[in-house]
Design an enzyme around this catalytic site. Structure first.
Site, short mmCIF file in Angstrom:
data_model
loop_
_atom_site.label_atom_id
_atom_site.label_comp_id
_atom_site.label_asym_id
_atom_site.label_seq_id
_atom_site.Cartn_x
_atom_site.Cartn_y
_atom_site.Cartn_z
N GLY A 517 0.83 -1.20 0.00
CA GLY A 517 0.00 0.00 0.00
C GLY A 517 0.86 1.24 0.00
O GLY A 517 2.08 1.19 -0.20
N LYS A 536 3.54 -5.20 9.02
CA LYS A 536 3.45 -4.01 8.18
C LYS A 536 4.77 -3.27 8.27
O LYS A 536 5.12 -2.68 9.30
CB LYS A 536 2.29 -3.14 8.64
N ASP A 633 -10.14 7.05 7.77
CA ASP A 633 -9.75 6.37 6.53
C ASP A 633 -10.47 5.03 6.41
O ASP A 633 -9.88 4.02 6.03
CB ASP A 633 -8.23 6.16 6.48
#
Length: 827
Positions: A517, A536, A633
């Site tokens: 991403g 992540k 978000d």
């Protein structure tokens, strides 16, 4: 003819008697009409329709004592939605217990609230007064129970508190009047800010609080040494916090309950068999010193004195004139301001009800000595005490700011140590005491200073060699400390080094790559203890800097809810910033709803479960968590799916924490994702909880249609998905919105209702949108919906402004962040 009528009457009477006495259950093939009742197996409780008295013609479905108390009602289902006729009926279906009317409308007035269907549903009234819903084949595995939704009574075995996993908030609300079961003005519930405590509210005003639990009782409440009726208990774990009580002899002869009266009185009652009446055993608000904040900030209320209020030692009335006139509400202020580290210390107060703990911090394992040391180091700390008074005392409670709602001085109270300036401490000690104190303290300080100096030299040597790691670790610990002071709990988030994570991901092998991403790449990993995780890894040039990284750590580490992804660990090492989450085997929602092949197996029950779960996760963020958090978000790629396709909201890098009284904020740096931002945020930089509601509405429409809002194409117009849904709604063509797949596996009416809820959420003006509590209620009830108004960004686009088509299959990951943007105007 007359004989036939008599036979029919006898048959009906026989049926009613069979229902009211022969069974304690209702199954899916059975209906209970007004006039019929269900009785628990032992005959202790009975349920059915009733009128509350006082000439009321309204009918309510409730539960009452059957053998005692002249049918005292202890629970009401449709308290705020009475039936106007005697045509009420109770039914059970795979989706719950429903109160309705058996007439031409067949309205559903009330239904139990839970998210999954039951194959063989059975509703059962237990002998403890609990109405439960279960699958007939699953025994005592309840999917819903009335004990989780108290009305105005707390019975033995009921919990009063919060379940962090299910999100159930167990509290009770008084009747409006003695003859009106509707919700009144008083609410008694667990407040989870700081150290948990029970608070009685009148609308938005605090009227009474119990004081914190100190191991065997609430602070300031009497110890009932000879109580042979009930045993109180307080449970506080990582998954739940609640108060409950149980009978000493189990299901013995004693009958007791706590009730909240319409006037706001909290009373424990015991049934007197000899007099056949309820006897008042204990009143929680025993005198005027139990009124919240009677003496204001830093004042003490003493029921044995006249006047009631006095200032603590070292304090004086803030408004002497009003104080003399018995108006104590403005409280007290210090005679001398504390100069932190300049001889200040602590003065002990004994026998007090500990202050309001909503602005406190706690630790269960510290000693009182360690507790004092921690408070002394923090100049914002104003007082401390033991958390548990048993066995000589243990645990630590710290207060920050003013001390409110203190009651003293009695044998039922506890010890409180209040910070004082050096000059005030001197006034309370004789010269011998001062000399003795300094004889002890000075050598200790000298010894500590030497130890700290040696330790400082050693740490300086180590830190010079590991400068980068030191800087980032200090910043993370700073964030933790600030959060601990504000939220009253340790983050306790483990740190891993780079080598551990490299080993877990096979040195970040491409075979372990889950997705990518805007902020970096996500890898699947296996920790040494065998736990699967998602790592992540922020890229070096990631737009998520240290601030966003710290924000995500500080936000999500405090949150626990079944619909939020869990952050397990983090890493700041060798210039890397990594977050370690629980692994989601089904990756993200967008990989299903926007993929033509996978979408075929994505039926309506799965989609509804995801919509409902996401709504509950947002409700927790906005209202029920220790923090009030705006995600900012919310989108399909940030909804992760576990092995059972349950949704979990992820990626809190852009989230914002609101204070208790804040409702809206503005920013010049607009971040988020195209297509999910509401107009007031994209244009004016204003965001609030209603911003997330707008994003949730877009998500609903995407889940139902299987198409993206941005990039949506239609041969008849150039509207986005939201505009298409609004146009279809106005034209009465809701079938044009829903994916064909779900229409084969659903009730069209239910799908259309959820579409309308989505349109409610995307209305142009935030004040028109529901909050998440209302949205959850809309999703789980059958109540009529208001007509939605025009949505935001309802205008046709030029062809050149369109993005990718809806057939694109995006990369997905567990948990990753699709590109978030900074902009001043939406495209």
């Amino acid at each position: 003819m007359e004989g036939t009528r008599v036979m029919l009457f006898c048959l009906c009477l026989f049926t009613i008697l069979m229902i009211s006495s022969a069974t304690d259950t209702i199954n899916a093939n059975q209906a209970v009409m007004d006039g019929e009742t269900i009785v628990s197996a032992g005959g202790e409780f009975e349920m059915g329709f009733f009128s509350p008295g006082g000439g009321s013609h309204y009918r309510y479905f409730g539960i009452w004592y059957r053998k005692i108390s002249n049918g005292r009602v202890i629970w009401v289902a449709n308290r705020d939605a009475p039936v106007n006729t005697t045509l009420g009926v109770i039914r059970v279906s795979s989706w719950g217990i429903m109160v309705g009317t058996k007439d031409s409308t067949n309205n559903v007035i009330w239904s139990s609230n839970y998210s999954r269907s039951v194959r063989n549903p059975v509703a059962q009234l237990l002998d403890n007064g609990n109405l439960v819903l279960r699958d007939e084949s699953e025994g005592d595995n309840y999917v819903w129970q009335s004990f989780d939704y108290a009305v105005d009574n707390l019975l033995p075995g009921m919990k009063l508190g919060y379940d962090f996993v299910s999100g159930i908030d167990r509290y009770f609300v008084a009747w409006k009047t003695d003859n009106a079961p509707s919700s009144g003005d008083y609410i008694y519930r667990m407040d989870r800010n700081g150290f948990p405590q029970l608070i009685l509210w009148e609308n938005s005003v605090v009227r009474f609080r119990t004081g914190p639990w100190v191991g065997s009782k609430f602070s300031g409440s009497p110890v009932l040494d000879h109580n042979q009726i009930y045993r109180p208990g307080f449970v506080m774990t990582q998954t739940e916090v609640y108060y409950a009580f149980n009978l000493v002899n189990g299901s013995g002869s004693a009958i007791t309950r706590i009730t909240l009266t319409p006037e706001g009185d909290l009373i424990r009652l015991v049934w007197n068999r000899e007099k056949q009446e309820w006897t008042r055993y204990l009143t929680l608000q025993a005198n005027d010193c139990d009124s919240y904040g009677m003496c204001g900030m830093d004042g003490v209320c003493n029921v044995n004195k006249s006047p009631r209020c006095e200032c603590m030692k070292g304090f004086r009335p803030r408004s002497p004139g009003e104080w003399a006139e018995a108006n104590w509400s403005k409280g007290c202020l210090r005679n001398v301001q504390v100069e932190c580290g300049n001889g200040d210390g602590f003065l002990k107060y004994s026998g007090v009800k500990l202050p309001d703990t909503r602005w406190s911090w706690y630790n269960t394992s510290m000693s009182l000595f360690e507790c004092e040391a921690k408070c002394r180091k923090d100049c914002n700390c104003t007082a401390y005490s033991n958390m548990d008074i048993r066995n000589g005392g243990s645990g630590c409670l710290l207060w920050f700011g003013g001390l409110n709602d203190i009651r003293g001085y009695s044998e039922d109270g506890e010890d409180l140590y209040v910070r004082m300036a050096a000059s005030e401490l001197e006034r309370t000690k004789d010269s011998r005491g001062k000399k003795l104190t300094w004889i002890i303290i000075i050598p200790v300080f000298i010894t500590l200073a030497v130890i700290l100096a040696i330790l400082g030299l050693y740490l300086l040597h180590v830190f010079r060699k590991r400068r980068l790691r030191r800087a980032e670790t200090v910043q993370l610990n700073s964030t933790r400390d600030a959060s601990n002071r504000n939220e009253g709990q340790d983050l306790d988030l483990p740190l891993l080094d780079f080598k551990q994570i490299a080993k877990a991901t096979d040195n970040f092998s491409l075979n372990n790559k889950l997705g990518e991403g805007g902020f970096g790449t996500v890898y699947k990993g296996m920790l040494e203890e065998g736990q699967e995780v998602a790592v992540k890894r922020l890229s070096k040039d990631s737009r998520q800097g240290v601030d966003e990284f710290m924000n995500e750590v500080s936000c999500i580490a405090k949150l626990q809810h079944r619909n939020l992804v869990r952050l397990l660990k983090c890493c700041i090492d060798k210039g890397e910033r990594m977050l370690i989450y629980e692994y989601m085997p089904n990756k993200s929602l967008d990989s299903f709803i926007f993929d033509k092949e996978k979408c075929r197996a994505f039926d309506w029950p799965k989609r509804y479960n995801i919509i409902n779960g996401t709504a509950r996760g947002l409700l927790y963020l906005h209202q029920d968590s220790r923090l009030r958090i705006i995600h900012r978000d919310l989108k399909a790629s940030n909804i992760l799916l576990d092995s059972e396709m349950n949704p979990k909201i992820s990626d809190f890098g852009l989230a914002r924490i609101f204070g208790g009284s804040e409702t809206q904020e503005s920013t010049t740096r607009i971040v988020g994702t195209y297509g999910y931002m509401p107009p007031e945020y994209a244009i004016d930089g204003l965001f609030s909880i209603k911003s997330d509601v707008y994003s949730f509405g877009v998500l609903i429409l995407e889940i139902i249609s299987g198409k993206k809002n941005r990039g949506f194409r239609h041969p008849d117009h150039n509207l986005n998905l939201v505009g298409h849904a609004w146009r279809s709604y106005n034209e009465g063509k809701l079938l044009d919105i829903a994916d064909e797949v779900i229409l084969d596996s659903s009730n069209e009416h239910e799908v259309f209702r959820v579409i309308e809820i989505g349109l409610q959420c995307v209305q142009e003006f935030p004040e028109d949108r529901p909050n998440m509590a209302s949205a959850v209620l809309m999703l789980t009830s059958k109540d009529a919906l208001p007509n939605p108004k025009r949505p935001g960004f309802y205008s046709e686009r030029r062809e050149s402004m369109e993005m990718n088509s809806t057939s694109r299959n995006p990369a997905s990951s567990s948990p990753s962040n699709s590109y978030s943007v900074s902009l001043s105007w939406p495209r």
